[in-house]
Design an enzyme around this catalytic site. Structure first.
Site, short mmCIF file in Angstrom:
data_model
loop_
_atom_site.label_atom_id
_atom_site.label_comp_id
_atom_site.label_asym_id
_atom_site.label_seq_id
_atom_site.Cartn_x
_atom_site.Cartn_y
_atom_site.Cartn_z
N VAL A 14 -2.61 -2.82 -0.89
CA VAL A 14 -3.52 -1.87 -0.25
C VAL A 14 -3.86 -2.35 1.16
O VAL A 14 -3.81 -1.57 2.12
CB VAL A 14 -4.79 -1.68 -1.10
CG1 VAL A 14 -5.70 -0.66 -0.45
CG2 VAL A 14 -4.45 -1.26 -2.52
N ASN A 225 -8.68 6.61 -12.48
CA ASN A 225 -7.63 5.85 -13.17
C ASN A 225 -7.70 6.03 -14.69
O ASN A 225 -6.68 6.10 -15.36
CB ASN A 225 -7.72 4.37 -12.81
CG ASN A 225 -6.95 4.08 -11.53
OD1 ASN A 225 -6.37 4.98 -10.94
ND2 ASN A 225 -6.95 2.84 -11.09
N LEU A 268 2.01 13.36 -17.53
CA LEU A 268 2.16 13.73 -18.94
C LEU A 268 3.51 13.25 -19.47
O LEU A 268 4.04 13.81 -20.42
CB LEU A 268 2.01 15.25 -19.11
CG LEU A 268 0.59 15.79 -18.95
CD1 LEU A 268 0.57 17.30 -19.15
CD2 LEU A 268 -0.39 15.14 -19.93
N CYS A 278 -3.20 -1.83 -11.79
CA CYS A 278 -4.49 -1.11 -11.81
C CYS A 278 -4.92 -0.58 -13.17
O CYS A 278 -6.00 -0.94 -13.64
CB CYS A 278 -4.43 0.03 -10.80
SG CYS A 278 -4.39 -0.58 -9.11
N LYS A 281 -6.05 -3.18 -15.96
CA LYS A 281 -7.22 -3.99 -15.56
C LYS A 281 -8.45 -3.12 -15.34
O LYS A 281 -9.55 -3.50 -15.70
CB LYS A 281 -6.88 -4.83 -14.32
CG LYS A 281 -7.22 -4.22 -12.99
CD LYS A 281 -7.17 -5.22 -11.86
CE LYS A 281 -7.13 -4.51 -10.52
NZ LYS A 281 -8.31 -3.76 -10.14
N LYS A 338 7.05 0.15 -12.33
CA LYS A 338 7.52 1.49 -11.99
C LYS A 338 8.50 1.41 -10.83
O LYS A 338 8.59 0.36 -10.17
CB LYS A 338 6.36 2.42 -11.67
CG LYS A 338 5.64 2.13 -10.37
CD LYS A 338 4.65 3.26 -10.14
CE LYS A 338 3.91 3.13 -8.87
NZ LYS A 338 2.97 4.21 -8.64
N1 LIG Z 1 -2.14 -1.80 -5.90
C1 LIG Z 1 -2.55 -0.56 -6.00
O1 LIG Z 1 -1.78 0.35 -6.23
C2 LIG Z 1 -4.01 -0.22 -5.83
C3 LIG Z 1 -4.39 1.11 -5.69
C4 LIG Z 1 -5.72 1.41 -5.51
C5 LIG Z 1 -6.67 0.40 -5.50
N2 LIG Z 1 -6.27 -0.89 -5.66
C6 LIG Z 1 -7.32 -1.93 -5.63
O2 LIG Z 1 -7.28 -2.53 -4.35
C7 LIG Z 1 -7.57 -3.93 -4.49
C8 LIG Z 1 -6.45 -4.76 -3.93
O3 LIG Z 1 -5.30 -4.46 -4.69
P1 LIG Z 1 -3.87 -4.97 -4.25
O4 LIG Z 1 -2.89 -4.37 -5.18
O5 LIG Z 1 -3.71 -4.78 -2.79
O6 LIG Z 1 -4.04 -6.49 -4.62
P2 LIG Z 1 -3.07 -7.68 -4.27
O7 LIG Z 1 -3.24 -8.62 -5.38
O8 LIG Z 1 -1.72 -7.17 -3.93
O9 LIG Z 1 -3.72 -8.24 -2.99
C9 LIG Z 1 -4.96 -8.84 -2.99
C10 LIG Z 1 -5.08 -9.68 -1.76
O10 LIG Z 1 -6.23 -10.50 -1.92
C11 LIG Z 1 -6.10 -11.57 -1.06
N3 LIG Z 1 -6.29 -12.88 -1.70
C12 LIG Z 1 -5.50 -13.46 -2.62
N4 LIG Z 1 -5.93 -14.69 -2.92
C13 LIG Z 1 -7.03 -14.89 -2.14
C14 LIG Z 1 -7.94 -15.98 -2.01
N5 LIG Z 1 -7.81 -17.10 -2.70
N6 LIG Z 1 -8.97 -15.82 -1.15
C15 LIG Z 1 -9.11 -14.67 -0.46
N7 LIG Z 1 -8.28 -13.64 -0.55
C16 LIG Z 1 -7.25 -13.73 -1.37
C17 LIG Z 1 -4.69 -11.60 -0.55
O11 LIG Z 1 -4.62 -11.13 0.77
C18 LIG Z 1 -4.00 -10.71 -1.54
O12 LIG Z 1 -2.83 -10.25 -1.01
C19 LIG Z 1 -7.82 -4.19 -5.97
O13 LIG Z 1 -9.19 -4.09 -6.23
C20 LIG Z 1 -7.10 -3.05 -6.62
O14 LIG Z 1 -7.63 -2.72 -7.87
C21 LIG Z 1 -4.97 -1.22 -5.80
#
Ligand SMILES: NC(=O)c1ccc[n+]([C@@H]2O[C@H](COP(=O)([O-])OP(=O)(O)OC[C@H]3O[C@@H](n4cnc5c(N)ncnc54)[C@H](O)[C@@H]3O)[C@@H](O)[C@H]2O)c1
Length: 452
Positions: A14, A225, A268, A278, A281, A338
């Site tokens: 994201v 979600n 569906l 997502c 969790k 996916k």
């Molecule tokens: N992936 C999706 O499709 C999606 C969609 C909508 C919302 N989200 C939400 O967005 C948020 C981020 O998701 P994501 O998929 O981008 O997660 P991700 O795990 O890909 O990225 C999270 C980021 O957190 C940071 N991070 C990791 N370790 C760290 C540390 N020790 N200290 C500080 N920062 C650190 C890093 O930059 C890491 O890349 C989550 O809450 C997720 O639920 C994700």
């Protein structure tokens, strides 16, 4: 009017997608990570993970060299040099299945420390998925305590849930269907709205901005979600029912159901169940949150249970035909959760492999067009890894479709017949024509029983 600038704390799916999309449309962005190796890659225009279109756009914004995009190691300069900080760190599922807010708290502390020395008003926006109360009580309070500044006067706070889907992150970021802004106060919401008005321009005619309070915005994301996951488990419940009625195909049933404008066809699809970073969790997080408030979320429990059972069902289908799995070569077409991504988090393939192993299958091989390396990190030597479809299917006793990559959709029965020891295909994603495959080889499909 001066354009607002943005720092992005967290460069995962994201965070990085948002950062490059903002920069692509002329917004100054400083991405920030603690991982030096990752920052170096990003600054060279190399995406640290696979996501459709991401690397092309990243390269473009890096090569423009117009000062609108850079990735820094550490948070300080990024926060000091921008008007808005977006926290987009991971909020993973802990051992106890509750949300783990360690990174969120850490980011809030980092913002607090910088705001102590910053004079200008600064807006913090939580974009990670967090349980209700987190933005106000964890992020807001932490920043206030550490910075010594006053929320609402010296700094603002918003919660903007993110709805992008992996595999189409860039498209979703450029063309969302709505923007939800949870705001601590009007000023905070106004600033974020201003950013999105300049970023989206005319697209806002199609994508309304909904302004609500922080906790409602946090809950919108879970509502979203959980409903999507419920649709998938609902389709799987009907798939199990359809398999009890010869001649019925769940694909046709769900098509009929989905044509109702109140329901819609999307999500569906019956199959191996949902996975990814997502759905599992988030459902577990909101379930634990509900329980902590004394409420037992019965629907969500059922959604998770049905989903887990799909892996068992797939392995039942394999065992019913092969009798004994121990000396059989079982080939998985697809490992990522996916298509369009190499993300293995909570992938259904992992559940299927664990269930196969539990039933003594020892010769499991997998192939994924993008997720070979990320799968190896998760699965290690539990399975072997093929480099292509030919290697995967050669002398196999059973092929299971686990991810609906386009390159699998075009496969014909003849390919399975030519390469496999016993041409036996389980379509866990319903990508093949039942009539075509059932005629030529042993074919099992989720949600439809073979008549022969
Ligand atoms: N992936 C999706 O499709 C999606 C969609 C909508 C919302 N989200 C939400 O967005 C948020 C981020 O998701 P994501 O998929 O981008 O997660 P991700 O795990 O890909 O990225 C999270 C980021 O957190 C940071 N991070 C990791 N370790 C760290 C540390 N020790 N200290 C500080 N920062 C650190 C890093 O930059 C890491 O890349 C989550 O809450 C997720 O639920 C994700």
């Amino acid at each position: 009017m001066k354009k607002l600038s943005v720092s992005i704390l967290g460069t995962g799916f994201v965070g990085l997608c948002s950062a490059v999309c903002f920069a692509h449309r002329g917004i100054k962005v400083i991405a920030s990570t603690h991982n030096e190796e990752k920052a170096n890659l990003i600054n060279q225009g190399i995406a640290p993970f696979y996501e459709v279109e991401l690397e092309e756009i990243l390269k473009e914004v890096v090569n423009r060299n117009d000062g609108n995009f850079k990735c820094l190691v550490g948070r300080k300069q990024a926060i000091l040099d921008t008007d808005i900080s977006m926290i987009i760190v991971g909020t993973p599922m802990g051992e106890d299945k509750r949300i783990d807010l360690t990174l969120m708290e850490k980011a809030a502390k980092e913002i607090g420390e910088v705001l102590r020395m910053k004079e200008n008003y600064h807006l913090t926006v939580v974009r990670s998925t967090v349980i209700p109360g987190t933005t106000r009580n964890l992020v807001g309070d932490t920043i206030q305590k550490i910075s010594g500044k006053e929320l609402g006067k010296d700094f603002g706070l918003c919660m903007q849930p993110e709805f992008l889907a992996e595999g189409r992150s860039i498209k979703d970021t450029f063309y969302p269907d709505r923007i939800v802004i949870g705001e601590f106060d009007k000023k905070s919401g106004d600033i974020l709205q201003e950013l999105y008005e300049s970023f989206y321009g005319d697209h806002l005619k199609k994508a309304p901005i909904l302004r609500i309070n922080l906790e409602s915005a946090e809950l919108v994301k879970y509502g979203n979600n959980c409903l999507l996951a419920t649709k998938i488990s609902y389709a799987n419940e009907f798939a199990n029912l359809a398999e009890l009625v010869p001649g019925v195909d769940v694909v046709q049933v769900m098509k009929g159901v989905g044509l109702d404008y109140r329901i819609c066809e999307r999500f569906l699809g019956a199959g191996v169940g949902f996975g990814g970073s997502c759905f599992p969790k988030d459902i577990n997080a909101i379930k634990a949150f509900a329980q902590s408030k004394g409420y037992d979320p019965r629907l969500l429990n059922a959604v998770l249970a049905i989903n887990d059972d799909q892996a068992i069902h797939i392995v039942d289908l394999a065992e019913n035909t092969l009798n004994n799995l121990s000396n059989k070569k079982i080939a998985l077409l697809g490992l990522a959760f996916k298509p369009g991504t190499d993300d293995m988090r909570q992938a259904p393939s992992i559940r299927i492999i664990n269930e196969l192993k539990r039933r003594n299958a020892s010769n499991i091989i997998g192939y994924d067009p993008k997720a070979k390396e990320s799968a190896r990190e998760v699965l290690g030597n539990k399975i072997q890894y093929a480099n292509n479809i030919e290697e995967l299917l050669k002398d196999a006793d059973c092929a299971i479709i686990t991810t609906e990559w386009d390159e699998f959709k075009i496969l014909k029965p003849s390919k399975f017949i030519r390469l496999m020891k016993n041409p036996f295909v389980i379509d866990g994603r319903r990508i093949f024509s039942f009539e075509e495959f059932d005629k030529e080889l042993t074919f099992r499909a989720i949600g439809r029983v073979a008549l022969k």
